[in-house]
Scaffold this active site. Structure first.
Site, PDB file in Angstrom:
ATOM      1  N   SER A  14      -9.448  -0.791   7.781  1.00 37.58           N
ATOM      2  CA  SER A  14      -8.979  -0.556   6.414  1.00 37.58           C
ATOM      3  C   SER A  14      -8.372  -1.731   5.693  1.00 37.58           C
ATOM      4  O   SER A  14      -8.105  -1.635   4.499  1.00 37.58           O
ATOM      5  CB  SER A  14      -7.964   0.590   6.404  1.00 37.58           C
ATOM      6  OG  SER A  14      -8.633   1.798   6.666  1.00 37.58           O
ATOM      7  N   SER A  35      -9.512   1.479   3.573  1.00 36.22           N
ATOM      8  CA  SER A  35      -8.791   2.284   2.606  1.00 36.22           C
ATOM      9  C   SER A  35      -7.750   1.516   1.803  1.00 36.22           C
ATOM     10  O   SER A  35      -7.122   2.072   0.902  1.00 36.22           O
ATOM     11  CB  SER A  35      -8.107   3.437   3.325  1.00 36.22           C
ATOM     12  OG  SER A  35      -7.205   2.934   4.268  1.00 36.22           O
ATOM     13  N   LYS A  59       0.851  -1.203   0.000  1.00 37.17           N
ATOM     14  CA  LYS A  59       0.000   0.000   0.000  1.00 37.17           C
ATOM     15  C   LYS A  59       0.880   1.246   0.000  1.00 37.17           C
ATOM     16  O   LYS A  59       1.944   1.269   0.634  1.00 37.17           O
ATOM     17  CB  LYS A  59      -0.869  -0.036   1.256  1.00 37.17           C
ATOM     18  CG  LYS A  59      -1.952   1.031   1.348  1.00 37.17           C
ATOM     19  CD  LYS A  59      -2.795   0.783   2.601  1.00 37.17           C
ATOM     20  CE  LYS A  59      -3.899   1.818   2.740  1.00 37.17           C
ATOM     21  NZ  LYS A  59      -4.695   1.588   3.957  1.00 37.17           N
TER      22      LYS A  59
END
Lengths: 413, 523
Positions: free
Chosen positions: B194, B170, B75
């Site tokens: 997330s 997210s 990420k």
């Protein structure tokens, strides 16, 4: 990540200042925006600092002759660990600010004193003693000129019996001498202001060393809300003592207050007392010895190497060696006269091979640092004291014979 | 399809496939799935170099471990040396970090091949992976046969354009990357759900480890007291492998525990009769779709029928959790975002009238509304006059929430079983009708309590919804009992046999070697 050495230094300093060491202390974030604060917050110990409620004893000369010293105490409110910011250099000419971040994040120890001091001299003496303590402990080199010890003075005035007045904070003080000046100036300024019917603002002022006065600092805003918040990346700091130390612990991971306590070196006050007791010197002498970096060691080295009594040696150290060093702005370490050479010289004096005045002449020669021994200098300049009775009589007779006129005048009175 | 690390690892060792082939295959798949917008940066050159090195090691017969040569994605809020780290924000666009986050370094040290950085909500704030500057991430399941079969499009193009569903957030980019087979595992982050949320929406295993187990050093912080690196994989065994590589004390992160961590191989549980599963009734929240409720129920029955004890439990302070989470989250966010001033790195505004005006302009230009909104809220809660009433109170309630869990686990419950999300993935056009704050409040509700309490939690893909989209369930375990948590999760995974996604783009890349591995499973 917390720096272990900083914690140890704070504990040592706390113990040396008779503080209570908090076995659990906490870290907080203090938020404000400034160019030299890269994270936008400073990590400090606002809620629970590492040490509290201590005291610092220091001595002052009553008069300037150093013949009478009085001991005073200032209470230590707390010692806290925090981060340093970077340094800002304002370049007004080009409307820019240069930011040096090299020291940002380095550990600082803030020692907060209570307002127990009443004038510049007291402040200077207290800070000097603190400086010596820090240097003895190894917590800091504490050289003000290099920013290793930074002092901010909080000054207020009030009539006796009334509560403390509004205080101002004075920054930008770069030496102990300037500290005394700044404090005294500020006291005067505040008294004048109040006597003229004005008021004192709770502001921050900078000491201008060239003008010898304090001026309001330009970029400090009004009261800021620092939005204190616990520092989430640093767990509470737990310190142990012998009793509370867990059994299977990794010694690299813990700080043991008792262990540190056992290893504290002699503080200046203890050193002084020992010097007085051991060598029979006066307290004022011990102050000067401890105050001057390296002088105590020098003195003790000389004492070891000579038969002259310490009480007499001290005179040579303080009156001769030290004054020469001061005249030439040298430190003890830079002395061209080593303890060995001085001891040698004092031995000649002690054995009555030279007179006191001759010794002073030899000392002056030694100071030139030409590598000659005292004995060599004595021989060179023919400064030997004549021990032989007959020889002395011969010389006296020769002088008398030469100066008939003067002799008659002396005999006649 | 090459689902399982152990298998691909064996294939690499046996020479059935080489690391370079594997890497090239993944890179090619990334290109053909570009429309998903899962990746922000693809590090093609460095990945191939890493694959080369790995290949040399395999040739010498000395691979570094199971992860050697395995392509992974990270990420974009983890620092990667030499590779851009943006957090999907203008503030860090073009920022190249000088160091690797500890977890990234650990993976690289094991020989993993870093394919690239994945898309997210800006600064990991959001539950849709829709609010980053690089645009939203599309859920690969939007293009699956399973989903397409269940939706009746008005026209072919209409389906593609308007019906694609979100990944959740997210860590949506990481989820999409794993779900579309472009990598074997991906790192996400989990502050309020997330990692688990997108895992649920993309049919993946999403593990949130216990706070303090895995280092956060190099993970750009959102909420220091709740953030953890998250692990996204296609099966529970893979998650255990990655966990083994990452867990353990890091001297650079004072919030990691000191204890030694022993990587483990997951036992294959056959007997669950000694297991006690707790069903917290407070998780039956309004807004929970009937479908998910049914799946949850069925799962509870599954355990019951297999002989486990399934007990309804109480976590009485659950309903206060989301509010407290918002107070504490925004407060820490406000603090953590203070470092972005444009001076040292990242975006700097051209405004140069004064330092203050430069800061203000930089932060206005660099941050999106979501980030700025949270900063403002957080600073409000931290003001001297508000601190006691908001921040301190929220911390106190946080303690109560954590204690709820302690009580329940102390009463003999081993694992809690709850839903992960309120529904299956919604179409993007639906999702954006509500603002980020509203969405987050809704979507985090089932996941954030685990972050508040620091507990490990995992999403296991369970079944397909009526619309043909993944539905997952969440297991929450005791602190640092990841082994037990993953063991139960693995048992459950085996029982439910969640179907594999059927993606045309991926099938097109099917080559001989992998055909026979399509539906194999390790145990």
């Amino acid at each position: 990540v917390l720096n272990r050495r900083c914690v140890e230094a704070a504990v040592m300093t706390g113990l040396a200042l008779n503080c209570s060491i908090n076995r659990k202390s906490l870290f907080d974030r203090k938020h404000y925006f400034y160019a030299d604060l890269p994270a936008g917050y400073q990590i400090t110990q606002q809620r629970v600092p590492i040490a509290v409620n201590g005291s610092l004893s220091y001595s002052l000369c009553i008069d300037n002759k150093r013949s009478q010293m009085v001991t005073k105490t200032v209470r230590i409110k707390q010692i806290q660990l925090e981060q340093d910011s970077g340094k800002s250099l304002h370049d007004d000419a080009r409307s820019q600010t240069l930011v040096d971040l090299n020291r940002a994040g380095v550990g600082l120890m803030e020692v907060v004193m209570e307002p127990d001091m009443c004038c510049g001299e007291e402040a200077a003496a207290a800070v000097r003693e603190l400086q010596l303590i820090l240097q003895t402990l190894g917590s800091s080199q504490a050289i003000m000129a290099e920013g290793q010890l930074r002092v901010d003075a909080n000054v207020s005035v009030h009539h006796p019996g009334e509560p403390h007045g509004v205080r101002t904070e004075v920054k930008n003080i770069n030496s102990i001498r300037f500290l005394a000046k700044a404090v005294d100036y500020e006291i005067q300024r505040q008294i004048e202001e109040l006597e003229n019917g004005g008021t004192i603002l709770n502001e921050t002022r900078a000491f201008d060393s060239k003008l010898g006065c304090t001026v309001p600092m330009r970029d400090k805003e009004g009261k800021q809300d620092y939005r204190f918040m616990p520092e989430p990346n640093l767990p509470p700091l737990i310190l142990y003592n012998a009793k509370s130390l867990p059994a299977n612990v990794n010694h690299q991971q813990v700080v043991n207050i008792d262990w540190i306590h056992e290893r504290l070196p002699d503080l200046p006050s203890v050193k002084r007392a020992k010097l007085v007791e051991l060598y029979g010197i006066l307290p004022e002498h011990s102050f000067t010895l401890v105050n001057e970096d390296g002088l105590t060691e020098f003195f003790e080295d000389v004492v070891k190497q000579t038969q002259m009594k310490p009480k007499k040696v001290i005179g040579w150290i303080l009156n001769d060696l030290l004054s020469y060093l001061k005249q030439h702005s040298l430190t003890v370490k830079e002395s061209p006269v080593s303890s060995f050479l001085l001891a040698d010289l004092l031995n000649l004096l002690e054995k009555k091979e030279i007179s006191a005045s001759a010794a002073k002449q030899v000392f002056e020669e030694l100071w030139k640092g030409e590598g000659k021994t005292p004995l060599e200098i004595v021989k060179e300049k023919q400064l030997e004291l004549i021990q032989d009775q007959e020889e002395l009589e011969q010389i006296c007779q020769a002088v008398i014979d030469e100066r008939e006129k003067e002799v008659i005048m002396v005999v006649l009175g | 399809k090459w689902r399982i690390s152990f298998q691909i690892s064996a294939a690499l060792r046996d020479g059935q496939v080489t690391p370079i082939e594997l890497c090239q295959r993944c890179l090619s798949l990334i290109k053909s799935t570009k429309f998903l917008n899962a990746y922000i940066t693809v590090a093609e050159e460095t990945a191939l170099k890493q694959a080369e090195e790995s290949e040399k090691r395999y040739q010498r017969g000395k691979p570094l471990g199971i992860l050697d040569g395995i392509p992974i994605a990270v990420k974009d809020n983890f620092n990667t040396a030499g590779i851009e780290t943006t957090c999907a924000s203008n503030m860090l666009k073009g920022y190249i970090s000088p160091y690797n986050a500890t977890v990234v370094q650990k993976l690289l040290d094991q020989g993993a091949v870093l394919l690239g950085k994945t898309n997210l909500d800006e600064f990991a704030m959001g539950s849709g992976s829709t609010d980053g500057i690089f645009g939203p991430v599309k859920n690969p399941w939007s293009y699956s046969r399973q989903y397409k079969e269940k939706t009746v499009p008005k026209s072919e193009s209409e389906h593609e354009e308007s019906k694609w569903v979100i990944t959740g957030g997210s860590s949506g980019g990481s989820a999409a990357a794993v779900s579309s087979f472009t990598c074997f595992a991906a790192l996400g982050s989990d502050t309020g759900g997330s990692t688990r949320n997108p895992a649920a929406h993309c049919g993946l295993v999403g593990l949130k480890p216990t706070y303090g187990l895995i280092s956060r050093h190099g993970l750009i912080p959102l909420v220091n007291s709740m953030d953890v690196p998250g692990i996204l994989t296609r099966c529970v065994d893979d998650a255990a492998v990655v966990l083994g590589a990452l867990a353990g004390h890091d001297p650079k992160d004072s919030t990691t525990i000191q204890d030694d961590f022993q990587p483990f191989q997951l036992p294959s549980l056959t007997d669950v009769s000694k297991l006690s599963i707790g069903i917290p009734k407070e998780y039956h929240v309004p807004g929970l779709s009937g479908e998910i409720l049914a799946v949850w129920s069925k799962a509870a029955d599954l355990f019951k029928n297999a002989g486990a004890k399934v007990i309804e439990v109480n976590l009485p302070h659950t309903r206060y959790s989301i509010v407290c989470y918002h107070v504490l989250c925004t407060a820490e966010v406000a603090s953590n975002m203070a470092r972005f001033d444009g001076l040292e790195y990242g975006h700097r505004s051209d405004m140069n009238k004064s330092t203050e005006s430069m800061y203000a302009a930089t932060r206005r230009e660099g941050f999106n509304d979501v980030v700025r909104g949270r900063i403002l809220s957080g600073n409000y809660f931290l003001l001297k006059q508000n601190y006691e009433n908001y921040f301190v109170k929220a911390q106190k309630v946080r303690r109560l929430i954590a204690n709820d869990f302690v009580k329940v686990f102390g009463s003999g419950i081993d694992i809690l079983l709850t839903p992960t999300t309120l529904s299956d993935a919604v179409p993007y056009i639906e999702f954006i009708k509500e603002d980020n704050r509203t969405r987050s409040a809704q979507d985090d509700i089932l996941t954030q309590a685990a972050n508040m309490a620091g507990l490990p939690a995992i999403n296991v893909p369970t079944a397909l919804s009526e619309r043909g989209l993944p539905v997952g369930l969440q297991f929450i375990g005791r602190s640092f009992q990841e082994k037990q948590l993953l063991t139960v999760a693995k048992w459950f995974e085996k029982q439910v046999k969640f179907p594999m996604i059927q993606l045309e783009e991926v099938n097109g890349h099917d080559h001989g070697v992998f055909q026979h591995q399509k539906s194999a499973s390790i145990s």
